[in-house]
Design an enzyme around this catalytic site. Structure first.
Site, short mmCIF file in Angstrom:
data_model
loop_
_atom_site.label_atom_id
_atom_site.label_comp_id
_atom_site.label_asym_id
_atom_site.label_seq_id
_atom_site.Cartn_x
_atom_site.Cartn_y
_atom_site.Cartn_z
NE ARG A 171 5.55 -2.11 -2.20
CZ ARG A 171 5.87 -2.71 -3.64
NH1 ARG A 171 5.67 -3.76 -4.24
NH2 ARG A 171 6.80 -1.64 -3.29
CB CYS A 186 -16.39 -3.21 -4.97
SG CYS A 186 -17.35 -4.61 -4.80
N GLY A 193 16.54 2.51 2.36
CA GLY A 193 16.00 2.50 1.08
C GLY A 193 16.54 1.76 -0.36
C1 PLP Z 1 13.89 8.13 7.39
C2 PLP Z 1 13.58 6.39 6.92
N1 PLP Z 1 14.23 5.29 7.40
C3 PLP Z 1 14.28 3.95 6.67
C4 PLP Z 1 13.08 3.63 6.03
C5 PLP Z 1 13.23 2.31 5.17
O1 PLP Z 1 13.08 2.66 3.92
P1 PLP Z 1 13.51 1.16 3.09
O2 PLP Z 1 12.45 0.32 3.79
O3 PLP Z 1 13.20 1.34 1.61
O4 PLP Z 1 15.16 0.91 3.37
C6 PLP Z 1 11.78 4.77 5.00
C7 PLP Z 1 11.15 4.42 5.14
O5 PLP Z 1 10.38 4.93 4.32
C8 PLP Z 1 12.25 6.53 6.28
O6 PLP Z 1 11.64 7.41 5.97
#
Ligand code: PLP
Length: 434
Positions: A327, A358, A238
């Site tokens: 995105r 479209c 994340g």
């Molecule tokens: C359980 C889990 N781990 C890791 C990630 C990787 O997230 P990111 O690409 O934001 O580091 C995600 C993405 O949603 C996830 O659901």
């Protein structure tokens, strides 16, 4: 930091002129920098130095086989969420015995595939899932290693559609039920508790939510270490990247001149805040980064089709569409768009940068200021290395785009543009229509 920069006014990825890539392989084409990925990983490891760290790259961000092989060579395991991702890791030569399997709806077939390939652990999201894993493991006569995914009920401070750590989200077990779930496992003969996990959501830009979540879950991890001898605590992925000012964020100075709050927290800042909270646990710490490793390591090359004057606004129509990079249409996300050949003497234009699909949602940028662009000229959409190709589709019967990997002055096509024949290969006209 990343390896996209202008050299003699031409945008390069490492030592490769991106215009040469576009000429050779056409557009739209994703181009990834292997060195940027390696540097991002090294920075992350450095930030968390002092811990027994296990990095599991989140395949969902970019599952190209060459990318997976690159991370495997660099010693990561993988965070997978489907049988398809398990097969990708194996096909790329990666290891399941250092990888984890997440997701709220793992099927029996996927669980079997993971067990047959000696997965390091399942990240379990519910008690019924625990029962299912126990059942499949029993049939195979093995013990399944599992970690409980805990939902800490902490707001990731990110986009609503990519936040996962709140009590209203489908992910994980509520914190108050975690110890009870661990106790209930005593009755299940074919699962063994190996760890705990949390994941707050994607594109977090501040360290604070993760500090909050780790602070909440660490006492449970400590207790489960005492009662169940768990080995690890995964703090998920994340960590966010710089989408605004993306080109400048490639340089170290940018990180020093932008105040926190104006830029995402850096891996060093995550480490500085979290290592003191995590080290006393004496557990192996797992991280599951996706976007942080690949996001700023990729661009999407596109060609200008037309400059169209509308009523009150102009449109720059390009040959990449929302099917190639969803995105902006899906999350209203910002991507910088830059010319492959920079010409500071040209006047500027202000236009919506749109694709050919479209849908009005097929728009990469609104009222964007760019140097004047003519038909056939080339652009790069930056920070497209994560959740770019991985989320691409064929809407409007457009082929999946090509992918190229660069390292130094070498580059290779690592996924050819889809042909029409590949696109319709599994379709058929039934006998009753012939
Ligand atoms: C359980 C889990 N781990 C890791 C990630 C990787 O997230 P990111 O690409 O934001 O580091 C995600 C993405 O949603 C996830 O659901």
């Amino acid at each position: 930091m990343h390896q996209f920069h202008y050299k003699d006014q031409n945008l390069h990825c490492e030592a490769v002129d991106l215009a040469a890539v576009a000429r050779l392989y056409g557009t739209p084409t994703y181009v990834y920098s292997a060195t940027t990925m390696a540097e991002n990983l090294a920075r992350l490891r450095q930030g968390f130095a002092g811990l027994d760290l296990q990095v599991c790259y989140a395949v969902k961000a970019n599952g190209n086989l060459a990318v997976l092989r690159h991370f495997s060579n660099l010693g990561t395991g993988f965070d997978v969420v489907s049988g398809g991702e398990i097969r990708r890791v194996i096909a790329a030569g990666g290891h399941l015995h250092t990888s984890v399997f997440a997701g709220v709806g793992k099927t029996e077939d996927e669980i079997r595939l993971a067990l047959e390939n000696e997965i390091f652990a399942f990240h379990v999201e519910s008690e019924p899932e625990l029962g299912r894993i126990n059942h499949v493991a029993g049939r195979l006569g093995v013990i399944a290693p599992v970690a409980l995914r805990i939902n800490p009920d902490v707001d990731a401070g990110s986009h609503a559609k990519i936040s996962t750590g709140g009590s209203g989200h489908k992910f994980g077990l509520p914190l108050r039920l975690a110890t009870a779930a661990a106790e209930a496992m005593g009755k299940l003969k074919h699962v063994r508790l190996r760890g705990v996990q949390l994941h707050l959501g994607s594109q977090q830009t501040s360290v604070d939510p993760l500090i909050g979540a780790v602070t909440k879950v660490a006492p449970v991890a400590a207790e489960l270490k005492r009662t169940h001898a768990i080995e690890y605590f995964s703090i998920g992925g994340g960590m966010g990247i710089a989408y605004h000012d993306a080109l400048a964020s490639g340089r170290a100075e940018w990180w020093h001149t932008q105040p926190p709050g104006k830029r995402p927290a850096s891996p060093e800042e995550y480490g500085a805040a979290l290592v003191p909270l995590l080290a006393p646990l004496g557990l192996r710490i797992m991280i599951e980064p996706g976007r942080l490793l690949t996001g700023n390591a990729g661009v999407l090359l596109a060609r200008v089709e037309h400059f169209k004057r509308g009523a009150g606004k102009n449109f720059l129509v390009i040959d990449a569409g929302m099917n190639d990079l969803v995105r902006p249409a899906m999350y209203d996300s910002h991507h910088e768009i830059v010319p492959l050949q920079r010409d500071t003497t040209r006047p500027a234009l202000v236009a919506d940068v749109v694709g050919p699909v479209c849908e009005t949602a097929d728009c990469f940028a609104r009222a964007r200021r760019l140097q004047e662009q003519g038909e056939g000229e080339l652009l790069a959409i930056l920070s497209a290395g994560a959740y770019g190709f991985a989320m691409a589709g064929r809407y409007n019967s457009r082929p999946l785009p090509a992918e190229v990997l660069v390292q130094g002055s070498s580059f290779e096509l690592v996924n050819a543009r889809e042909s029409f024949e590949q696109q319709v290969a599994n379709e058929k006209i039934p006998a009753f229509l012939q």
